[in-house]
Design a protein around this motif. Structure first.
Motif, PDB file in Angstrom:
ATOM      1  N   GLY A 147       0.818  -1.202   0.000  1.00 31.02           N
ATOM      2  CA  GLY A 147       0.000   0.000   0.000  1.00 31.02           C
ATOM      3  C   GLY A 147       0.859   1.261   0.000  1.00 31.02           C
ATOM      4  O   GLY A 147       2.080   1.196   0.178  1.00 31.02           O
ATOM      5  N   ARG A 148       0.180   2.359  -0.204  1.00 26.99           N
ATOM      6  CA  ARG A 148       0.883   3.642  -0.139  1.00 26.99           C
ATOM      7  C   ARG A 148       1.581   3.778   1.201  1.00 26.99           C
ATOM      8  O   ARG A 148       1.423   2.962   2.069  1.00 26.99           O
TER       9      ARG A 148
ATOM     10  N   THR B 241       1.154   5.044   3.945  1.00 26.45           N
ATOM     11  CA  THR B 241       0.454   5.030   5.223  1.00 26.45           C
ATOM     12  C   THR B 241       0.745   3.697   5.894  1.00 26.45           C
ATOM     13  O   THR B 241       0.354   2.653   5.406  1.00 26.45           O
ATOM     14  N   THR B 242       1.441   3.725   7.028  1.00 23.41           N
ATOM     15  CA  THR B 242       1.884   2.478   7.650  1.00 23.41           C
ATOM     16  C   THR B 242       1.328   2.295   9.046  1.00 23.41           C
ATOM     17  O   THR B 242       0.810   3.223   9.666  1.00 23.41           O
TER      18      THR B 242
ATOM     19  N   ALA C 251       0.164  -1.236   5.475  1.00 25.18           N
ATOM     20  CA  ALA C 251      -0.806  -0.143   5.368  1.00 25.18           C
ATOM     21  C   ALA C 251      -1.719  -0.173   6.586  1.00 25.18           C
ATOM     22  O   ALA C 251      -2.170  -1.243   7.020  1.00 25.18           O
TER      23      ALA C 251
ATOM     24  N   ASN D  14      -4.974  -2.254   6.521  1.00 25.02           N
ATOM     25  CA  ASN D  14      -4.906  -3.660   6.137  1.00 25.02           C
ATOM     26  C   ASN D  14      -4.996  -4.547   7.374  1.00 25.02           C
ATOM     27  O   ASN D  14      -4.332  -4.306   8.373  1.00 25.02           O
TER      28      ASN D  14
ATOM     29  N   ASN E 272      -5.111   2.113  -2.515  1.00 27.34           N
ATOM     30  CA  ASN E 272      -4.371   0.849  -2.414  1.00 27.34           C
ATOM     31  C   ASN E 272      -5.108  -0.312  -3.070  1.00 27.34           C
ATOM     32  O   ASN E 272      -4.618  -1.435  -3.065  1.00 27.34           O
TER      33      ASN E 272
END
Length: 171
Positions: free
Chosen positions: A26-27, A29-30, A43, A46, A91
């Motif tokens: 994903g982008r 964003t974690t 992400a 997720n 995402n």
């Protein structure tokens, strides 16, 4: 559009029995601001690691713990795509435009572990994998870890993951 290249090599323990196959990270964003924990499925929304915490009945707070637990159970992780562009700020698999497949790395894994069970995290991944590797027969579709897949709640997803990941896999 900017081309993004996958930041991680496939995670393959020596005792590989199950290979979880996703699409692409994903982008940015974690789950964490800790760069050491920005790994597969990091992400924020997720549900993958939340699902696996239920499957293994233990917290998986960082990459070191995650990789140790996966290694212990012979579970690897790889993504079908190596390079993509995003059609939207999203995402979602359908918003990824494929630039390059990760077919060389995956092909090498399948040569080394021809009987590995490949578990797909989406129909998108399944479709592309089967078009690239039509001869590989050992595969199954997991419930998507995306929160957008709301047919099943987190506990139901975890129960199915547990059943699928350990079917025929020594504990």
């Amino acid at each position: 559009m900017q081309i993004e290249t996958h930041p991680h090599a496939p995670f393959i323990p020596d005792t590989l029995k199950v290979l979880i196959m996703g699409s692409f990270p994903g982008r940015s964003t974690t789950l964490s601001d800790d760069p050491g924990n920005q790994w597969f499925y990091s992400a924020r929304r997720n549900q993958f690691w939340k699902i696996l915490e239920k499957v293994f009945e233990k917290p998986l707070p960082d990459q070191e713990t995650k990789s140790a637990v996966l290694s212990l159970h012979g579970i690897g992780i790889a993504d079908i795509l190596l390079q993509i562009t995003r059609l939207k700020d999203s995402n979602a698999d359908q918003d990824l435009e494929i630039v390059t497949y990760n077919d060389k790395a995956i092909g090498d894994i399948l040569k080394r572990y021809p009987n590995v069970c490949v578990c797909f995290t989406s129909r998108f991944v399944e479709k592309h994998f089967k078009s690239l590797f039509p001869a590989h027969q050992h595969s199954i579709l997991l419930p998507s870890p995306s929160p957008r897949y709301a047919r099943l709640n987190l506990d139901q997803k975890a129960a199915l993951y547990k059943q699928i990941l350990f079917f025929g896999v020594e504990k």
